[in-house]
Design a protein around this motif. Structure first.
Motif: not given
Lengths: 241, 298
Positions: A50, A94, A97, A105, A108, B169-170, B172-173, B176-177, B179-182, B186, B191, B292
């Protein structure tokens, strides 16, 4: 398994890591302890891609036979593929989700659909809450349940090295016990874990080896037992007078 | 004011709502994933209409083939614009992206004016789409039915994609975020590109529908529908795809009924009504109908 040498990281103008070196051997639990802002989270974020190191090397080998690869210049998704899974600070499920989607996920990068389903079923057996609340949005779980979920989400990528950032944060003592029991069990099953913790007493108790980070530098290292007996560590992190 | 009249007004509202909804989905998807209010989105709609005209009149493609071409070129426009104009702005304050999107909108409009002229063009659909269908109570054209059916099919396909596929789903992830998706492996650039491709493809289809319905297109045709679709997205709750759909239909229906059911002297206030409705909804429900609470993440 993981060897970090002289890594420097700058994060928004601050020199967050000032030349840290550490190793994590296969099958170990290694703890990284230190005060707030010492650079623990930065260390994990650098390993998982990161953040980019400014200098220094991070080499990683997924098993003893594999040639080490330089992960310092790799993208986060390539590092996940290489077998490193990072549970970030504050759990970070998430919210949009469902519980099961959170697990999916985590897989993935895997393409073996049947095996993923089997792994999810397996996790649901280990943590029944993941089955009973399978279709609930991730953020509806309690803190302890969310922790189970993010550990499951990290495991489902079938990592070789698990990075855990403050798993005990904000959890009741018996839940913390439960989390640490899970870590012990993972180690018995052959997982390698790098654990960042504020709760130094518990971290040193479980760790094979540990490093103490202060202002971006490693100031002490040793076995968990040695550090737990060290007078400086006791004074600074274990609350001894 | 007979029941047939009211029914035909409702049908018109549903048609208009379908087109608003398709544009609004793109607004909401793009906002949801990059927090960008994409002012150029209405111009993708315009490009879709002109691409249709070119495919039908210049190349002579059959209408269904033109539809596919429009989806693909719309998606391509979206991806290219994201790459050139928006990706370099990522991480910059929201207002920077907003201004960049305004620049893209002006560039696209002027490109069209320079190459095609600002004159409105006649937009003809094949004869079989203009045929009338009588249901006994009201009479409508085949194209009207096709617009609503196609919009519904596309929306169902999108909901299926977003909820039941791994990539959905990826996405949507990622929304949302990052860093957490990475950390899940992902590739967030991909995306974001995909969100632009889908959103822009749908807007382009909406442009095709608009031309087919009203028979005339112009380089500035995207301005008001684009703005109103944005209103629809906000009314529905920006970031929520079902919200964009609901917002689109609520807006389309209420706009047509406002004009159709009130005395004619009020019909000039149609746009004032739409934007007034937005203010009322936001006062009562700041997150929109289905949104939301995202205050903490903005």
């Amino acid at each position: 398994m993981l060897r970090i040498e002289d890594v420097h990281v700058r994060r928004g103008g601050t020199h967050a890591l000032r030349g840290i070196s550490m190793t994590v051997n296969a099958g170990e639990i290694v703890a990284l302890i230190g005060a707030n802002g010492a650079g623990k989270t930065t260390t994990l974020a650098t390993i998982s891609g990161l953040l980019r190191p400014e200098s220094g090397t991070l080499s990683y080998a997924r098993c003893a036979e594999a040639a080490p690869i330089d992960i310092g210049r790799m993208r986060a998704e390539q590092i996940v593929q290489a077998g490193i899974s990072h549970c970030p600070e504050g759990r970070q499920v998430f919210a949009a989700l469902s519980v099961t989607e959170n697990l999916r996920i985590g897989a993935y990068l895997r393409h073996d659909r049947a095996a993923i389903d089997a792994d999810i079923a397996d996790l649901q057996t280990q943590f029944p809450i993941l089955r009973t609340r399978a279709n609930v949005p991730g953020d509806r779980l309690s803190g302890g349940e969310q922790m189970m979920l993010v550990i499951g989400r990290a495991l489902i990528s079938r990592p070789k090295l698990l990075l855990l950032d403050e798993p005990s944060l904000g959890l009741a003592p018996q839940l913390v016990e439960q989390i640490f029991d899970i870590l012990e069990r993972l180690r018995r099953e052959g997982m390698t874990i790098l654990l960042v913790e504020q709760n130094a007493a518990m971290a040193l108790d479980i760790a094979d080896r540990a490093y103490v980070l202060e202002a971006g530098k490693i100031v002490l290292e040793g076995t968990g037992k040695d550090l737990a007996g060290n007078a400086d560590v006791q004074r600074a992190y274990l609350g001894a007078a | 004011m007979g029941s047939a009249y009211i029914l035909s007004q409702i049908v018109n509202g549903v048609i208009l709502g379908s087109m608003y909804a398709l544009i609004a989905i793109g607004f909401t998807m793009i906002y949801g994933i990059v927090r960008l209010i994409n002012f150029a989105h209405g111009d993708i709609f315009t490009m879709g209409a002109f691409t249709t005209l070119a495919s039908l009149a210049l190349i002579g493609l059959p209408f269904p083939v033109a539809l596919v071409v429009v989806v693909l070129t719309g998606a391509l426009f979206g991806v290219v614009i994201e790459r050139i104009a928006f990706r370099p702005m990522r991480g910059a304050p929201q207002v920077t992206g907003f201004i960049a999107s305004l620049a893209v909108a002006i560039i696209l409009e002027n490109l069209l004016v320079m190459t095609i002229s600002a004159q409105p063009r006649v937009f003809l659909v094949p004869e079989y789409l203009n045929r009338l269908v009588s249901t006994g109570v009201i009479t409508i054209r085949v194209i009207d039915l096709a617009i609503v059916a196609l919009a519904i099919v596309l929306m169902i396909a999108l909901v299926f994609f977003v909820h039941f596929t791994k990539v959905g789903i990826a996405m949507r992830a990622t929304a949302e975020n990052y860093d957490v998706a990475r950390l899940m492996g992902i590739n967030i650039d991909r995306m974001i590109m995909l969100a632009f491709a889908i959103g822009s493809g749908l807007a382009a289809v909406s442009g095709l529908m608009w031309g087919s319905k009203y028979g005339q297109i112009s380089p500035f045709m995207g301005l008001l529908p684009g703005l109103k679709a944005f209103v629809a997205a906000v009314i529905g709750g920006v970031g929520s795809i079902p919200g964009a759909v609901v917002g689109g239909y609520v807006l389309g229906l209420s706009e047509v009924l406002f004009v159709g059911l009130l005395p004619p002297e009020y019909s000039g206030y149609r746009n004032a009504f739409v934007f007034g409705a937005l203010i009322v909804v936001l006062l009562v429900m700041p997150n929109g109908l289905l949104g939301r609470n995202t205050e903490t993440r903005a």
